[in-house]
Scaffold this motif. Structure first.
Motif, short mmCIF file in Angstrom:
data_model
loop_
_atom_site.label_atom_id
_atom_site.label_comp_id
_atom_site.label_asym_id
_atom_site.label_seq_id
_atom_site.Cartn_x
_atom_site.Cartn_y
_atom_site.Cartn_z
N GLY A 160 -4.72 -59.16 -49.01
CA GLY A 160 -3.74 -58.17 -48.57
C GLY A 160 -4.31 -57.29 -47.48
N LEU A 161 -3.42 -56.51 -46.86
CA LEU A 161 -3.81 -55.61 -45.77
C LEU A 161 -4.04 -54.21 -46.31
CD1 LEU A 161 -4.02 -55.11 -42.63
CD2 LEU A 161 -1.62 -54.46 -42.74
N LEU A 162 -5.18 -53.63 -45.98
CA LEU A 162 -5.47 -52.26 -46.38
C LEU A 162 -4.97 -51.33 -45.28
CD1 LEU A 162 -6.87 -50.11 -48.16
CD2 LEU A 162 -8.96 -50.55 -46.86
N LYS A 163 -4.02 -50.46 -45.62
CA LYS A 163 -3.48 -49.51 -44.64
C LYS A 163 -4.19 -48.18 -44.80
CE LYS A 163 0.56 -46.92 -43.35
NZ LYS A 163 1.55 -46.05 -43.90
N MET A 164 -4.70 -47.63 -43.70
CA MET A 164 -5.40 -46.35 -43.76
C MET A 164 -4.80 -45.39 -42.75
SD MET A 164 -9.32 -47.71 -44.11
CE MET A 164 -10.04 -46.20 -44.66
N ASP A 165 -4.52 -44.18 -43.19
CA ASP A 165 -4.01 -43.13 -42.29
C ASP A 165 -5.14 -42.16 -42.00
OD1 ASP A 165 -1.41 -44.01 -42.09
OD2 ASP A 165 -0.75 -42.95 -43.89
N ILE A 187 9.89 -25.69 -45.20
CA ILE A 187 9.14 -26.69 -45.97
C ILE A 187 8.67 -27.81 -45.05
CG2 ILE A 187 10.07 -26.22 -48.25
CD1 ILE A 187 11.55 -28.87 -46.13
N THR A 188 7.75 -28.61 -45.58
CA THR A 188 7.09 -29.64 -44.77
C THR A 188 7.36 -31.01 -45.37
OG1 THR A 188 5.38 -27.96 -44.61
CG2 THR A 188 4.87 -30.12 -43.70
N PRO A 189 8.37 -31.73 -44.86
CA PRO A 189 8.67 -33.03 -45.44
C PRO A 189 7.68 -34.08 -44.96
CG PRO A 189 10.17 -32.57 -43.65
CD PRO A 189 9.24 -31.41 -43.74
N ILE A 190 7.17 -34.88 -45.90
CA ILE A 190 6.30 -35.99 -45.50
C ILE A 190 6.72 -37.24 -46.26
CG2 ILE A 190 3.98 -36.94 -45.60
CD1 ILE A 190 2.85 -34.30 -45.05
N ASP A 191 7.07 -38.31 -45.53
CA ASP A 191 7.31 -39.61 -46.14
C ASP A 191 5.96 -40.31 -46.15
OD1 ASP A 191 9.75 -41.95 -46.32
OD2 ASP A 191 7.70 -42.61 -45.92
N VAL A 192 5.51 -40.70 -47.32
CA VAL A 192 4.13 -41.18 -47.45
C VAL A 192 3.87 -42.44 -46.63
CG1 VAL A 192 2.38 -41.98 -49.06
CG2 VAL A 192 3.89 -40.13 -49.69
N ASP A 193 4.87 -43.35 -46.56
CA ASP A 193 4.64 -44.59 -45.84
C ASP A 193 4.71 -44.42 -44.33
OD1 ASP A 193 6.30 -46.04 -48.50
OD2 ASP A 193 4.25 -46.52 -47.98
N GLU A 194 5.55 -43.50 -43.87
CA GLU A 194 5.69 -43.27 -42.43
C GLU A 194 5.57 -41.78 -42.18
OE1 GLU A 194 9.26 -44.96 -40.95
OE2 GLU A 194 8.88 -46.90 -41.84
#
Length: 652
Positions: free
Chosen positions: A1-6, A587-594
């Motif tokens: 699988g692919l490891l995605k890193m932010d 507030i600070t919205p964050i979508d975890v995937d994008e």
């Protein structure tokens, strides 16, 4: 699988690093932020007081309020609040707070939920909780649980519709009530589109904890680092300087014997302005000043000019440092003298620089005497010209010119009571005059940028800017009003204005109405406002505060300020009640995937209205007692003393 890193570029990490450097330099202590104790009482007390200005992710007014309500005691509380303070879960915060403080029963839809929801007091906060509960309640595989998380996060309705029967049926087979399972699923659908990733929230909370730890234990070093990291945004510098004041930290102007390029902390535990914050003073100029003072502090402007590299520090750097107060440590000269000239058009500062240059030339020359000794040609120091020092207002105006803000004070500080009690509008609100149609508005400020003009018909008019604490507005004044009030339009004059906002003129040809217009009703020097308008003083007293020492102190104060103004005492019995109101929070919205991260690595903010529980103080009983004999002189001095005694009062 692919490891995605932010990878997030956060300036907060630089801030932590800078604070660690300052602590090492000043105290010789090597700090390792990754090994800060997770149970530090001082840090949690800072969160509990809501004193989180400059603390990563926790500095918005809404978050500060919730911190005071929640009173976090463990790291898990910080992780949860970071995850909850965004759209959707924000509405769960009041319940989360009550449950944490034992004011609301902690309930679980099913007993089996307790294992994963206990740390968040029975409220689903994280995506991981949804995944774990789907596995425990319905026997989902890890793969299925992750598909569920993604479907909820991406609002994939088709996938959710397929998974719902699977969840209900499999969980029912394990003996759980289908009605309760329906409720759980519905809650998840409403909540999970905003559900936050716990690992992400933990990282953010840990960085926030590190910043709060530094602020709690090394406040001056931390605030110096905060100021340094916002040095290019003068509004932010001004904002954080106010926070320093609230914390009881002195912020001192630049000084060639103490300052570096960035903000630092001096031996008296005061924050010292960085020379890099002064316009026209580059890194090269700062470097030569800092490098050459290693041999000892500079004793005078001549000593400075002799020792530093004058190619790196040019005339502009010298001038702007003088205007910003960088040479105030040389007690034998004041700021005005540096710019004084004796009719030859050459300022004293220029003469000092030329003196330094000649001295260095002489030092570097290879002239040798007949006997082999270096010849010492004595160059006379220029004479310091005697002249009057600038007024406080002039000094502050020139500080603002070269730094962008007032450093050693604010000119309006002397008129804070006039501004508070007799000005009913902020200059900022005049940008939308429509909302003030037909109203009388009053405000005060400093008159600047005055331009007197003459119209084609020969009548005089003017434009001028009025500056408040952190706002300004440009006015135009015409005809009779101009003639009546023109004598107030002097540069750096402190003036109070009263205006009326009228409908705009109607164009006879087009029938269109122009923008609303301003009619000037009154103008006064700010210094005359209190003596003219202040008639009565009302002292508000809580019955619990009445004791003999306090009454004696108050009596002595009034005896020292006898005058013609009447005094009324209002004694009150107060009670605290709780009410629920709609509150607009940032507030600070964050979508975890994008993740939506801007260039600075900060999160995008948005406003949302949520129900908030507020504590209100109401007056149960009030007794009003006007004094027949007592007469005082209402002045700034009297009101300042009342403030020191923490006495609540109002005027008129």
């Amino acid at each position: 699988g692919l490891l995605k890193m932010d990878f997030l570029g956060l300036k907060t990490l630089t801030l932590i690093k800078d604070t660690v450097k300052l602590v090492k330099y000043r105290l010789g202590i090597d700090l390792d932020p990754d090994n800060f104790p997770i149970d530090d009482q001082k840090t949690y007390e800072l969160f509990q007081r809501g004193e989180t200005v400059g603390v990563f992710q926790y500095e918005s007014p809404g978050m500060q309020k919730y911190m005071k309500d929640l009173k976090p005691t463990v790291f898990a509380d910080l992780i949860a609040m970071n995850a909850l303070y965004r759209p959707g879960p924000l509405e769960y915060i009041p319940s989360f707070v009550r449950r944490k403080n034992g004011e609301e029963e902690i309930k679980y839809d099913l007993e089996a939920c307790e294992e994963y929801l206990a740390e968040t007091y029975g409220i689903t906060v994280y995506q991981e909780q949804v995944m774990l509960l789907s596995q425990k309640l319905a026997g989902f595989s890890k793969g299925d649980a992750d598909v569920l998380r993604k479907a909820m996060g991406k609002k994939q309705i088709d996938v959710l519709n397929k998974m719902k029967p699977q969840f209900i049926n499999q969980a029912a087979e394990k003996g759980h009530d289908p009605v309760i399972l329906e409720k759980i699923w519905k809650d998840w659908e409403a909540f999970a589109s905003y559900a936050f990733n716990k690992s992400h929230s933990t990282c953010y909370a840990w960085i926030a904890y590190q910043t709060a730890y530094l602020k709690a234990h090394y406040p001056a070093e931390y605030m110096a680092a905060v100021l340094s990291n916002n040095m290019n945004d003068i509004k932010q510098v001004s904002f954080f300087m106010e926070e320093c004041k609230r914390m009881g930290l002195a912020v001192l102007g630049p000084d060639v014997n103490e300052s570096y390029y960035k903000f630092t902390v001096n031996e008296n535990y005061a924050v010292r302005f960085g020379m890099g914050a002064v316009k026209g003073v580059g890194a090269g100029a700062v470097q030569t000043i800092v490098e050459n003072r290693k041999d000892g502090n500079y004793k005078s402007i001549f000593d400075l000019a002799k020792r530093i590299d004058l190619r790196a520090a040019n005339k502009k750097a010298f001038e702007n440092l003088a205007l910003a107060g960088g040479f105030d440590g040389f007690t034998e000269t004041h700021r005005a003298q540096y710019f004084h000239h004796d009719g030859d058009g050459i300022t004293f500062l220029e003469k000092a620089i030329r003196y330094g240059s000649k001295f260095q030339e002489n030092e570097n020359s290879s002239q040798v005497s007949l006997f082999g000794d270096a010849s010492e040609v004595q160059i006379a120091e220029p004479i310091v010209p005697p002249c009057e020092d600038w007024s406080t207002m002039e000094k502050l105006a020139k500080e603002k010119e070269v730094v962008g803000i007032y450093i050693s004070g604010h000119p309006l500080d002397d008129y804070k009571f006039e501004m508070k009690y007799f000005c009913n509008a902020k200059l900022e609100s005049l940008k939308n005059l429509e909302q003030h149609l037909g109203k009388n508005l009053s405000f005060g400020g400093i008159v600047t940028n005055v331009q007197h003009r003459t119209a084609k018909n020969g009548k005089g008019w003017a434009t001028f800017v009025l500056e408040g604490y952190d706002e300004s507005y440009e006015f135009r004044i015409f005809d009779e009003e101009y003639l009546k009030y023109r004598h107030f339009l002097l540069q750096n004059q402190f003036v109070y204005f009263k205006i009326n906002v009228k409908e705009g003129w109607v164009n006879r040809e087009t029938g269109k109405k122009s923008d609303p217009r301003i009619q000037f009703l009154d103008a006064k020097m700010l210094a005359d406002v209190l003596p003219t308008f202040a008639k009565k003083l009302f002292i508000h007293l809580d019955i619990k505060d009445l004791h003999s020492n306090f009454v004696t102190q108050l009596n002595e104060l009034f005896a020292a300020n006898v005058g013609d103004n009447s005094v009324t005492f209002e004694v009150m019995e107060l009670e605290k009640i709780k009410t629920t109101v709609a509150d607009v929070s940032v507030i600070t919205p964050i979508d975890v995937d994008e993740e939506v991260i801007d260039e600075a690595g900060e999160d995008v903010e948005m406003n949302i209205e949520v129900p908030v529980e507020k504590e209100e103080i109401i007056v149960k009983t009030k007794l009003s007692m006007p004094s027949r004999k007592l007469k005082v002189k209402i002045s700034s001095e009297l009101l300042q003393e009342l403030e020191k005694m923490q006495v609540n009062f109002k005027l008129n």
